[in-house]
Design an enzyme around this catalytic site. Structure first.
Site, PDB file in Angstrom:
ATOM      1  N   ASP A   1       3.226  -4.026   7.987  1.00  0.00           N
ATOM      2  CA  ASP A   1       1.966  -3.307   7.838  1.00  0.00           C
ATOM      3  C   ASP A   1       0.851  -4.334   8.017  1.00  0.00           C
ATOM      4  OD1 ASP A   1      -0.347  -2.086   7.036  1.00  0.00           O
ATOM      5  OD2 ASP A   1       0.358  -1.557   5.027  1.00  0.00           O
TER       6      ASP A   1
ATOM      7  N   LYS B   1     -10.606  -0.855  10.016  1.00  0.00           N
ATOM      8  CA  LYS B   1     -10.651  -2.148   9.315  1.00  0.00           C
ATOM      9  C   LYS B   1     -10.894  -3.292  10.294  1.00  0.00           C
ATOM     10  CE  LYS B   1      -7.178  -0.607   5.962  1.00  0.00           C
ATOM     11  NZ  LYS B   1      -8.009   0.029   4.939  1.00  0.00           N
TER      12      LYS B   1
ATOM     13  N   GLN C   1      -4.273  -5.045   6.850  1.00  0.00           N
ATOM     14  CA  GLN C   1      -5.194  -6.036   6.271  1.00  0.00           C
ATOM     15  C   GLN C   1      -5.290  -7.297   7.107  1.00  0.00           C
ATOM     16  OE1 GLN C   1      -7.346  -5.710   3.853  1.00  0.00           O
ATOM     17  NE2 GLN C   1      -6.667  -3.600   3.607  1.00  0.00           N
TER      18      GLN C   1
ATOM     19  N   CYS D   1      -4.557   2.113  -3.836  1.00  0.00           N
ATOM     20  CA  CYS D   1      -3.338   2.700  -3.246  1.00  0.00           C
ATOM     21  C   CYS D   1      -2.151   1.757  -3.399  1.00  0.00           C
ATOM     22  CB  CYS D   1      -3.549   3.058  -1.776  1.00  0.00           C
ATOM     23  SG  CYS D   1      -4.803   4.300  -1.510  1.00  0.00           S
TER      24      CYS D   1
ATOM     25  N   HIS E   1       0.870  -1.172   0.000  1.00  0.00           N
ATOM     26  CA  HIS E   1       0.000   0.000   0.000  1.00  0.00           C
ATOM     27  C   HIS E   1       0.913   1.230   0.000  1.00  0.00           C
ATOM     28  CE1 HIS E   1      -2.891   2.954   1.589  1.00  0.00           C
ATOM     29  NE2 HIS E   1      -3.858   2.083   1.354  1.00  0.00           N
TER      30      HIS E   1
END
Lengths: 142, 405
Positions: free
Chosen positions: B197, B223, B200, B363, B120
């Site tokens: 990261d 999220k 997700q 993104c 991303h």
């Protein structure tokens, strides 16, 4: 809640001015600030054979910080400097509700356990002590 | 193992508010807020609102305590060794900017930061910014045809000057889950830090940052079925203790004079200003909700939906899936391109069927370049999705292709 926090033991301790003075020739000096309210404790120590000999403090802070500094100063003489970190961590755990205080007289802070925003007031002198113990000889922070 | 989707939906207020077909498949962009998080947010803002870390009156102390409890809940969900290893801020993008800028002083000219083509933009741009400031370079791990990190080619990009490896734990486009153990081992050979990261991955079951072996982990509340405007960054305790602050201001100091400032210890050193209190409390509630679920059952449920979608897409000759076509090592995030129909048109048409899909570059423009597509449509699953959601997508997609292709 506030009345319990300002119990007689705490008020009496805060008024204990026996060690409320700067030492003329400290081996270690630390000034520690409470980042949340700006209260400030300056702690002077002299050491002998790795143990705390004399202590003096200057507190610009609330009643709880004054009481904690006075309680620390009254009891700390003769304690090994290396024990300072343990003292701090045990007091922190006590305030968080985990276990007894490191010294019986610190149970006067029992009402503070329920008020998280005041924990740091009690801890500040002990943080200064722990920081002083970490310093090299003749060390000073400002 | 079957999952009672109706019982899950009953815990998400959005579903009771719909008066037309509603097939929400944009969870990779934003999950719906669970009732526990919504209640925490509303309760704080309407009945318990006060600033944290400052006041001593009852309301302020209760807010401070609730904030600390939220931090503890998030830390427990992430598997942190201690709550104070978790920094709270306004989102995963903020978290990644924080860690990038806090690590910047460790970079010397010629050092390298290794990201990947799968990232991303939030895990590319901050590293480019600090690399430019420090004279460092940014390199990228290539991506396989299946949309996974090509770790067989790691030697091509990982070198002795690599100081930081910053990659996604799971792709927001292909759904591929990163082989963190292999990456950790590789990073160790050059002494590089590993930043993940987790935006997700975090909504799909508890994370164990210590078992992963990473040095920092970012995630996003909205999220994870919390409110918008909050996120967390976990940093390994001994590393965190050595990091300089990112932003300056109130709450993060120990003492300020006109000449100089000394800083508070973590986590406060990294939390300048009033934090997003309500959103953080909601994130704490969402973390507790997530932690209470049966993730063996839910992960199986999400993968069954993924399988149903992949099978349906495979029957459409014009559809090309960008990502793994199997179920191993992946989440329920499926991106696809339709020959002759732009992703935005696919998504616009599907809206008529009550299907909420995301279309665009997500993104992740370097990944779009890698697969030579301008944009894709993307479906992404959450526990409250069911087969009717998948079937509505496939039915709407078939009609869209007949009309527009």
């Amino acid at each position: 809640m506030s009345a319990a926090m300002y119990n007689e033991a705490i008020v009496t301790a805060a008024r204990d001015g026996r060690h409320a003075r700067r030492l003329p020739a400290p081996d270690r000096t630390v000034t520690c600030d409470n980042p949340l309210c700006g209260d400030r404790v300056t702690l002077d120590l002299t050491l002998a054979d790795g143990r705390i000999a004399e202590v003096g403090h200057k507190v610009r802070g609330c009643l709880l910080t004054e009481a904690a500094a006075a309680a620390l100063a009254a009891r700390i003489g003769g304690t090994a400097a290396a024990e300072a970190a343990t003292l701090l961590s045990q007091l922190r755990r006590y305030l968080a509700g985990d276990g007894p205080p490191p010294w019986p007289e610190l149970a006067m802070f029992e009402p503070v356990r329920a008020v998280r925003s005041r924990h740091e007031c009690v801890l500040l002198p002990f943080e200064a002590l722990a920081e002083a113990a970490r310093l090299p000889a003749d060390g000073e922070t400002a | 193992m079957s999952v009672d989707v109706a019982a899950i939906r009953a815990q998400f207020p959005i579903f009771a508010a719909q008066d037309r077909p509603f097939h929400y498949l944009d969870n990779a962009a934003t999950g719906q807020i669970c009732a526990a998080a919504a209640d925490a947010l509303l309760r704080y803002e309407t009945t318990a609102r006060a600033n944290v870390k400052r006041g001593v009156y009852r309301l302020a102390d209760a807010a401070t305590t609730a904030f600390a409890e939220a931090r503890a809940a998030i830390a427990a969900y992430l598997g942190a060794a201690a709550p104070d290893e978790v920094l709270l801020g306004c989102g995963a993008t903020f978290a990644l900017n924080l860690i990038a800028h806090a690590l910047a002083p460790r970079l010397a000219p010629g050092d390298a930061i290794l990201v990947s083509e799968l990232e991303h933009h939030s895990n590319i741009v901050p590293w480019q910014m600090v690399a430019a400031a420090r004279g460092a370079v940014v390199r990228a791990i290539p991506v396989t045809e299946e949309g996974r990190l090509d770790l067989d080619r790691l030697d091509e990009v990982l070198g002795a000057r690599t100081r930081i490896v910053a990659v996604t734990h799971a792709s927001n486009v292909t759904g591929a889950v990163t082989d963190v153990a292999r990456l950790r081992a590789a990073a160790d050979t050059v002494g590089a830090l590993l930043v993940l990261d987790g935006a997700q991955r975090a909504p799909h079951g508890p994370v164990d940052v210590r078992a992963l072996g990473c040095d920092a982990y970012a995630c996003s509340a909205h999220k994870m079925f919390g409110a918008t405007g909050a996120g967390a960054l976990w940093v390994r305790g001994d590393l965190l203790a050595d990091l300089p602050p990112f932003l300056g201001g109130g709450e993060m100091i120990r003492r300020v004079t006109i000449e100089r400032t000394s800083y508070a210890p973590p986590p406060h050193r990294f939390e300048a200003g009033t934090p997003p209190i309500g959103a953080v409390l909601a994130m704490g509630a969402a973390a507790r909700w997530l932690a209470a679920q049966d993730w063996t059952a839910l992960a199986g449920h999400e993968l069954r939906l993924t399988e149903r979608l992949l099978s349906g897409l495979a029957r459409e000759p014009r559809v090309r899936v960008i990502g793994p076509t199997g179920l191993q090592g992946r989440l329920g995030v499926v991106a696809f391109a339709v020959a002759g129909v732009h992703a935005h048109d696919v998504c616009q048409m599907l809206d008529d069927f009550g299907v909420a899909l995301r279309g665009g570059h997500h993104c992740a423009q370097p990944l779009m370049d890698r697969f030579d597509v301008a944009a894709t449509a993307r479906a992404s699953f959450a526990p409250y999705n069911d087969t009717a959601d998948v079937d509505a997508l496939l039915d709407g997609l078939a009609q869209t292709i007949r009309k527009l292709a």
